[in-house]
Motif scaffolding. Structure first.
Motif, mmCIF file in Angstrom:
data_model
loop_
_atom_site.group_PDB
_atom_site.id
_atom_site.type_symbol
_atom_site.label_atom_id
_atom_site.label_comp_id
_atom_site.label_asym_id
_atom_site.label_seq_id
_atom_site.Cartn_x
_atom_site.Cartn_y
_atom_site.Cartn_z
ATOM 1 N N LYS A 106 0.827 -1.209 0.000
ATOM 2 C CA LYS A 106 0.000 0.000 0.000
ATOM 3 C C LYS A 106 0.860 1.257 0.000
ATOM 4 O O LYS A 106 0.428 2.316 -0.454
ATOM 5 N N GLU A 107 2.061 1.148 0.521
ATOM 6 C CA GLU A 107 2.989 2.280 0.507
ATOM 7 C C GLU A 107 3.944 2.232 -0.681
ATOM 8 O O GLU A 107 4.843 3.060 -0.760
ATOM 9 N N GLY A 108 3.770 1.285 -1.591
ATOM 10 C CA GLY A 108 4.601 1.218 -2.790
ATOM 11 C C GLY A 108 5.602 0.094 -2.813
ATOM 12 O O GLY A 108 6.340 -0.063 -3.798
ATOM 13 N N LEU A 109 5.698 -0.695 -1.748
ATOM 14 C CA LEU A 109 6.599 -1.843 -1.728
ATOM 15 C C LEU A 109 6.206 -2.808 -2.858
ATOM 16 O O LEU A 109 5.026 -3.153 -2.992
ATOM 17 N N PRO A 110 7.155 -3.224 -3.717
ATOM 18 C CA PRO A 110 6.775 -4.068 -4.862
ATOM 19 C C PRO A 110 6.085 -5.364 -4.468
ATOM 20 O O PRO A 110 5.193 -5.837 -5.153
ATOM 21 N N SER A 111 6.515 -5.943 -3.355
ATOM 22 C CA SER A 111 5.916 -7.190 -2.883
ATOM 23 C C SER A 111 6.009 -7.207 -1.371
ATOM 24 O O SER A 111 6.974 -6.708 -0.782
ATOM 25 N N ASN A 112 5.010 -7.802 -0.723
ATOM 26 C CA ASN A 112 5.053 -7.920 0.733
ATOM 27 C C ASN A 112 6.032 -8.991 1.201
ATOM 28 O O ASN A 112 6.324 -9.077 2.390
ATOM 29 N N ASP A 113 6.526 -9.807 0.295
ATOM 30 C CA ASP A 113 7.460 -10.873 0.632
ATOM 31 C C ASP A 113 8.884 -10.341 0.478
ATOM 32 O O ASP A 113 9.424 -10.267 -0.630
ATOM 33 N N VAL A 114 9.512 -9.964 1.604
ATOM 34 C CA VAL A 114 10.839 -9.339 1.593
ATOM 35 C C VAL A 114 11.876 -10.392 1.979
ATOM 36 O O VAL A 114 11.842 -10.937 3.079
ATOM 37 N N TRP A 115 12.818 -10.669 1.063
ATOM 38 C CA TRP A 115 13.814 -11.717 1.255
ATOM 39 C C TRP A 115 15.143 -11.198 1.794
ATOM 40 O O TRP A 115 15.817 -11.901 2.554
ATOM 41 N N SER A 116 15.567 -10.003 1.370
ATOM 42 C CA SER A 116 16.912 -9.532 1.706
ATOM 43 C C SER A 116 16.904 -8.007 1.794
ATOM 44 O O SER A 116 16.111 -7.335 1.130
ATOM 45 N N ILE A 117 17.828 -7.468 2.620
ATOM 46 C CA ILE A 117 17.903 -6.026 2.874
ATOM 47 C C ILE A 117 19.367 -5.625 2.987
ATOM 48 O O ILE A 117 20.177 -6.342 3.588
ATOM 49 N N THR A 118 19.720 -4.460 2.428
ATOM 50 C CA THR A 118 21.057 -3.891 2.616
ATOM 51 C C THR A 118 20.972 -2.379 2.443
ATOM 52 O O THR A 118 19.932 -1.841 2.046
ATOM 53 N N LYS A 119 22.073 -1.694 2.720
ATOM 54 C CA LYS A 119 22.203 -0.251 2.490
ATOM 55 C C LYS A 119 23.455 -0.011 1.664
ATOM 56 O O LYS A 119 24.459 -0.706 1.820
ATOM 57 N N ASP A 120 23.378 1.011 0.779
ATOM 58 C CA ASP A 120 24.574 1.386 0.036
ATOM 59 C C ASP A 120 25.301 2.501 0.783
ATOM 60 O O ASP A 120 24.792 3.049 1.758
ATOM 61 N N PRO A 121 26.517 2.862 0.365
ATOM 62 C CA PRO A 121 27.276 3.899 1.083
ATOM 63 C C PRO A 121 26.586 5.250 1.147
ATOM 64 O O PRO A 121 26.860 6.039 2.061
ATOM 65 N N LEU B 42 18.297 2.461 1.118
ATOM 66 C CA LEU B 42 17.970 1.100 1.535
ATOM 67 C C LEU B 42 17.563 0.295 0.300
ATOM 68 O O LEU B 42 16.768 0.757 -0.522
ATOM 69 N N TRP B 43 18.118 -0.914 0.179
ATOM 70 C CA TRP B 43 17.830 -1.785 -0.963
ATOM 71 C C TRP B 43 17.149 -3.046 -0.456
ATOM 72 O O TRP B 43 17.586 -3.639 0.543
ATOM 73 N N LEU B 44 16.098 -3.433 -1.139
ATOM 74 C CA LEU B 44 15.296 -4.574 -0.722
ATOM 75 C C LEU B 44 15.214 -5.577 -1.859
ATOM 76 O O LEU B 44 14.957 -5.217 -3.019
ATOM 77 N N GLY B 45 15.424 -6.840 -1.510
ATOM 78 C CA GLY B 45 15.145 -7.924 -2.441
ATOM 79 C C GLY B 45 13.823 -8.552 -2.062
ATOM 80 O O GLY B 45 13.660 -9.077 -0.953
ATOM 81 N N THR B 46 12.852 -8.468 -2.945
ATOM 82 C CA THR B 46 11.510 -8.980 -2.653
ATOM 83 C C THR B 46 11.191 -10.146 -3.589
ATOM 84 O O THR B 46 11.965 -10.491 -4.477
ATOM 85 N N ALA B 47 10.024 -10.731 -3.386
ATOM 86 C CA ALA B 47 9.598 -11.843 -4.234
ATOM 87 C C ALA B 47 9.243 -11.386 -5.639
ATOM 88 O O ALA B 47 9.037 -12.213 -6.519
ATOM 89 N N ARG B 48 9.211 -10.092 -5.853
ATOM 90 C CA ARG B 48 8.852 -9.575 -7.171
ATOM 91 C C ARG B 48 10.035 -8.925 -7.887
ATOM 92 O O ARG B 48 10.190 -9.065 -9.091
ATOM 93 N N SER B 49 10.882 -8.214 -7.141
ATOM 94 C CA SER B 49 12.004 -7.535 -7.792
ATOM 95 C C SER B 49 12.902 -6.915 -6.731
ATOM 96 O O SER B 49 12.632 -6.991 -5.536
ATOM 97 N N VAL B 50 13.960 -6.284 -7.229
ATOM 98 C CA VAL B 50 14.830 -5.468 -6.385
ATOM 99 C C VAL B 50 14.323 -4.033 -6.432
ATOM 100 O O VAL B 50 13.899 -3.540 -7.487
ATOM 101 N N CYS B 51 14.381 -3.344 -5.299
ATOM 102 C CA CYS B 51 13.950 -1.938 -5.282
ATOM 103 C C CYS B 51 14.833 -1.150 -4.333
ATOM 104 O O CYS B 51 15.503 -1.713 -3.465
ATOM 105 N N ARG B 52 14.823 0.153 -4.552
ATOM 106 C CA ARG B 52 15.564 1.075 -3.685
ATOM 107 C C ARG B 52 14.570 1.951 -2.946
ATOM 108 O O ARG B 52 13.631 2.489 -3.544
ATOM 109 N N TYR B 53 14.804 2.157 -1.650
ATOM 110 C CA TYR B 53 13.872 2.914 -0.797
ATOM 111 C C TYR B 53 14.607 4.101 -0.206
ATOM 112 O O TYR B 53 15.708 3.967 0.331
#
Length: 1005
Positions: free
Chosen positions: A32-47, A51-62
């Protein structure tokens, strides 16, 4: 703006044991807030802090506002996402393989393809991408562990099991010593870079309580002491100490899959392990060997897949199958203490807080059960119970007693029996609904109640004191409710009422005075519509709160600084308690958190659960001067360090998170420069602080140097747009701030260049200017040539005209001269005729000579003119005298002029000016040089033009021809002119005529 759901977790009673869950507050983010998928598999931050999220649908940047997805990888679950030191993102995407997202261009490239078409199983999957400190990418499939070196583009394989049919899956992490750990389902391994081998520390067989068990491991993590923890699919948690000692924990984790874990601190600062399992969230305290379950997750069956600790912002991110959770564990200046379940059997609200007399403890009034004595140091409590469970509205120190005010009575603490006892002496006088008690410096006890009036007693005898008359009493009590009382250091007693405002006790007059009646407050009222509480301020002032706002009242009763909902940005009208800090700021509580107002700047800041408050509706309120504020919530106390909050050191940074040109996204160059082409008119920039606060907590300002050097305040809006900027180079500066009024020290600076159209460039304009110059020069040259040709033609025509005029004038003079000779012969004046004929022959000879020349020297023209005048004087028997006043100038004499230029006017002067006159007749002919001109004058003293006889014929024709000569001369010099001036005597009678000629002296060829 993100939809926020706050989950406050209370006690969950399991079938096995009763345990208390640590208090943690999460923010919940979903599709509802724009997350590509509610199934979140992985999380990291760049320098940079994205915030970068690996979801069941795609990779996205937050960036805290929106989720950015990428065209190249719109579909495919991302089991791993990790950043290298430069900010490049590596991700395992099942529909692609190992993908790289460039940190500058954000372009996606596939480094290793998932190839299912061939017989080699080693390239079917590239899962769980993890980048180590050497920027190597670790991957796995179902049979191997892989290491990809981006610098050489080589892929290295590590086989874990000798059995080809041993199916396994692996995850990776690096500890604080930069050692890489591989957690395979069939074992725990540590990588040795020198030998490029994996060392097995734990295989899938473990011995627990003397029994052998087979487990399949999941993920690992490190705690603050350097221990490595490894979860499994069988409810076993294994600890590997720095000396590689193994300990297994399974109590409370039976029959659950531990998918991930992390070491954090709870709100009380105690270390714990948060465990993500297939059935929800668990909290594990290793020292106690206790596992607590969060019921909200357990009841919904929310699998927790991954954790990420954002240490920079003090955030814990949690990826689940039902969305992204965020927990803020670092709140500057705010500590939280929980009332244990053993202290009070059910949730209670801490309604009032007063300090103990000597030992640093606090007494906490509760919404039921009684009063708690709380030791902040040891976090221990002692309950003073009540025989009946009543809501304690307020605690007061009365002498040596702590008194609890309830709707149904007044009670005091029995320190010996640890209980609350009714204060029967007071209840006999005022049985219920006491709103406040005050023991003043004169040992008088003031009692205010809702239904039983106000009483004044001597303390400790409790004998009534009659201090006011009925009229004075009616001022404060009739149709009014006293809500709070206080005494300042100078002995003034103040009363906050709901209905009539604020009063103080006039000791001399023995009456109550409403501050609204003071002359100093004419036209001024307190902000609150119903006053609720009074607190002492500095310099014997009082601080007043109520419905609508807060006020400071000076010791004189004058209404001073205030904040109210009508003119200030107060988030709520209900203001219940207040303090003034050492900097003069007002801190007051509302149903939307704590408001901090600066009376000098009229600015307001807000403290809420976002900054670490347990709730936005604190009830208990105690100011421990000068630096601590205690707030009472449900089963919880917040301690606010006022100085720490006032000097909050974490400033929000600001970055450009998105650039759109003409509605299309564009990457931002490494040099922070944006270039707009001539046809690109619309630019939109999106900012972020990357602190992942709600959008209401971040504010922005920008300055576009070169267009408008003023700083523009855009509030919470994190975008700016520019349209149709003039071609130029600008500098865009952006600052970000928080709701505490702190701003970034160094604004973000971006160079913005708007390129001009080809026709707007300086060199194009220069080229056009040069071209126009050439065209103008050609046109001018053409015009000059044309004018020269025209002038030459006109001059030729003038010369032909002059010749024609001359050809007409020569016979004219001959005719006149022969008439004169004839006249002499008829009068038998032969001698005179002979002389005249001699002169005539000379004149004719000159005329004949002159007829061959278009121009003559001025000297020759004068000699011919002298000869002509002499002939005319001879013919008229010397009836007139003449004078030639010719200046001797060689240049003037050499000037070439038309031959017959002067003669017609001389002839006209003789025949029409002098001859008709009676008396003396004079003719004066003068010439003098003046710069490049000859000024020639022909003047007679004849009858003038008005009386001169006029006949059609040769005389007027001669003048006309002479004027034609001057018109021709004007083609060569515009100053050439001839003026005819009538002369008058003193009686204004005609006295002759003067001809003035301005003749150019340029020699003619």
């Amino acid at each position: 703006m993100n939809r926020v759901i706050f989950l406050v977790f209370f006690v969950w009673v399991s079938q096995v044991s009763v345990a208390q869950v640590p208090e943690l507050t999460f923010e919940f983010i979903t599709t509802k807030e724009g997350l590509p998928s509610n199934d979140v598999w992985s999380i990291t931050k760049d320098p940079k802090g994205f915030l970068w999220l690996g979801t069941a649908r795609s990779v996205c940047r937050y960036d805290g506002y929106r989720f950015l997805t990428f065209k190249g990888i719109k579909i495919g679950y991302a089991s791993g996402v990790s950043s290298d030191s430069q900010g490049n993102i590596y991700s395992s995407v099942d529909s692609k393989g190992l993908c790289k997202i460039d940190h500058q261009s954000l372009q996606v490239s596939t480094l290793l393809d998932n190839d299912y078409s061939d017989k080699d199983p080693k390239n079917d999957l590239h899962e769980k991408a993890f980048v180590d400190s050497k920027n190597h990418v670790w991957l796995c499939d179902y049979t191997h562990v892989k290491r990809y070196d981006p610098s050489t583009r080589k892929l290295h394989y590590y086989r874990i099991s000798k059995d080809d049919n041993d199916y396994q899956y692996a995850s990776f992490f690096e500890d604080s010593r930069h050692r890489l750990w591989v957690i395979s389902e069939i074992g725990v391994y540590r990588y040795h870079p020198n030998s490029d081998k994996l060392e097995c520390l734990l295989d899938h067989g473990i011995i627990e309580k003397g029994k052998f068990r087979t487990v399949r491991f999941t993920q690992g993590f490190e705690d603050a002491q350097g221990n490595i923890w490894v979860g499994s699919h069988h409810g076993t948690l294994t600890r590997i100490t720095p000396s590689d000692q193994l300990t297994h924990f399974s109590k409370g984790l039976e029959n659950d899959d531990i998918l991930c874990g992390i070491d954090i601190a709870d709100l009380n600062g105690q270390r714990l392990l948060l465990l993500g399992t297939e059935t929800g969230l668990r909290a594990f305290y290793p020292e106690q060997n206790h596992v607590y379950t969060f019921p909200e997750f357990y009841k919904r069956g929310v699998p927790i897949k991954t954790f990420f600790d954002d240490k920079e912002n003090g955030l814990l991110w949690m990826g689940t199958k039902m969305g992204l959770y965020k927990y803020r564990y670092k709140n500057i200046g705010i500590r939280t203490f929980n009332i244990t379940h053993s202290a009070v059997k059910a949730p209670v609200t801490i309604t009032s807080i007063v300090p103990a007399a000597t030992n640093g403890h606090y007494f906490l009034g509760l919404s039921h059960s009684g009063v708690l004595e709380w030791d902040p140091t040891t976090q221990t409590t002692q309950l003073f119970s009540m025989s009946t469970s009543l809501y304690i509205n307020r605690l007061r120190w009365i002498g040596e007693r702590v008194v609890a005010l309830c709707d149904d009575g007044i009670f005091y603490l029995d320190f010996q029996q640890k209980t609350l006892r009714p204060w029967h002496e007071i209840m006999a006088l005022v049985p219920n609904n006491v709103t406040d008690l005050l023991l003043d410096s004169q040992s008088r006890l003031w009692i205010a109640s809702q239904n039983h009036g106000m009483h004044l007693l001597d303390y400790p005898s409790l004998q009534p004191i009659r201090s006011w008359d009925k009229k004075g009493y009616a001022k404060i009590y009739q149709d009014n409710l006293i809500k709070s009382m206080t005494e300042t250091a100078n002995g003034s007693i103040w009363f906050a009422t709901c209905g009539k405002g604020l009063f103080y006790w006039d000791e001399r007059q023995k009456t109550f005075v409403n501050v609204h009646d003071l002359p100093s407050n004419k036209g001024v009222e307190v902000s609150s519509m119903c006053n609720l509480s009074l607190h002492n301020g500095p310099n014997n002032s009082v601080l007043l709160t109520g419905w609508g706002g807060v006020d400071k009242i000076e010791a004189t009763g004058k209404i001073g600084s205030s904040f109210d909902f009508k003119k200030d940005d107060i988030l709520d009208t209900y203001c219940s308690n207040i303090l003034e800090d050492a900097q003069g700021n007002f801190w007051f509580s509302t149903n939307e958190g704590i408001q901090i107002g600066n009376p000098k700047t009229r600015s307001l800041r807000h403290l809420s659960t976002i900054e670490g408050l347990y709730s936005n509706t604190p009830v208990g309120f105690y100011f421990h001067s000068p630096n601590e504020l205690l707030l009472g919530h449900i089963n919880t106390i917040n301690i606010l360090k006022i100085n720490d909050i006032n000097t909050k050191s974490i400033l929000p940074k600001v970055v450009i998170s998105a650039v759109e040109i003409g509605g299309k996204s564009q990457p931002l160059s490494p040099t922070q420069e944006i270039v707009l082409r001539p046809n690109e008119k619309n630019l939109q920039l999106q900012f972020s602080t990357l602190n992942f606060e709600p959008s209401s907590e971040n504010v922005y300002q920008y300055q576009l140097e070169g267009f408008n050097n003023e700083w523009i305040d855009i509030g919470n809006q994190n975008t700016v747009s520019f349209t149709n900027l003039p071609p130029k180079t600008y500098t865009l500066r952006v600052k970000s701030g928080n709701n505490f009024g702190f701003w970034t020290d160094r604004p973000l600076a971006i160079q913005l260049t708007v390129e001009p159209y080809f026709t707007e460039t300086w060199w194009f304009k220069l080229m056009i200017a040069l071209l126009m110059g050439v065209i103008v020069a050609v046109l001018v040259r053409w015009r000059v040539n044309t004018l020269q040709i025209r002038s030459q033609l006109e001059l030729q025509m003038s010369e032909w005209k002059l010749k024609a005029l001359q050809s007409q004038m020569n016979p004219h003079f001959l005719f006149n001269s022969l008439n004169s000779v004839q006249n002499y012969l008829l009068q038998n004046r032969g001698v005179e005729g002979a002389k005249y004929l001699s002169k005539f022959s000379r004149l004719v000879r000159r005329i004949m000579e002159n007829s061959n020349h278009q121009y003559l020297r001025f000297e020759e023209i004068i000699e011919t003119l002298k000869l002509y005048v002499e002939m005319e004087a001879f013919r008229f028997n010397h009836e007139f005298s003449y004078t030639f006043d010719i200046e001797d100038d060689e240049d003037m004499f050499d000037t070439q002029l038309p031959p017959m230029l002067l003669q017609p006017y001389v002839e006209n002067a003789i025949w029409h000016g002098l001859m008709p006159k009676e008396g003396e007749k004079r003719l004066v002919i003068s010439a003098r040089p003046e710069e490049n001109y000859i000024i020639c004058t022909i003047q007679d003293n004849g009858v003038g033009r008005q009386f001169a006889p006029r006949k059609e014929g040769h005389i007027s024709r001669g003048q006309e021809m002479t004027r034609g000569i001057f018109e021709s001369l004007k083609y060569k010099d515009k100053k050439a002119r001839i003026n005819v001036i009538d002369l008058f005597d003193a009686e204004n009678q005609p006295a002759g005529t003067r001809i003035e000629m301005v003749i150019p002296t340029v020699s003619q060829s």
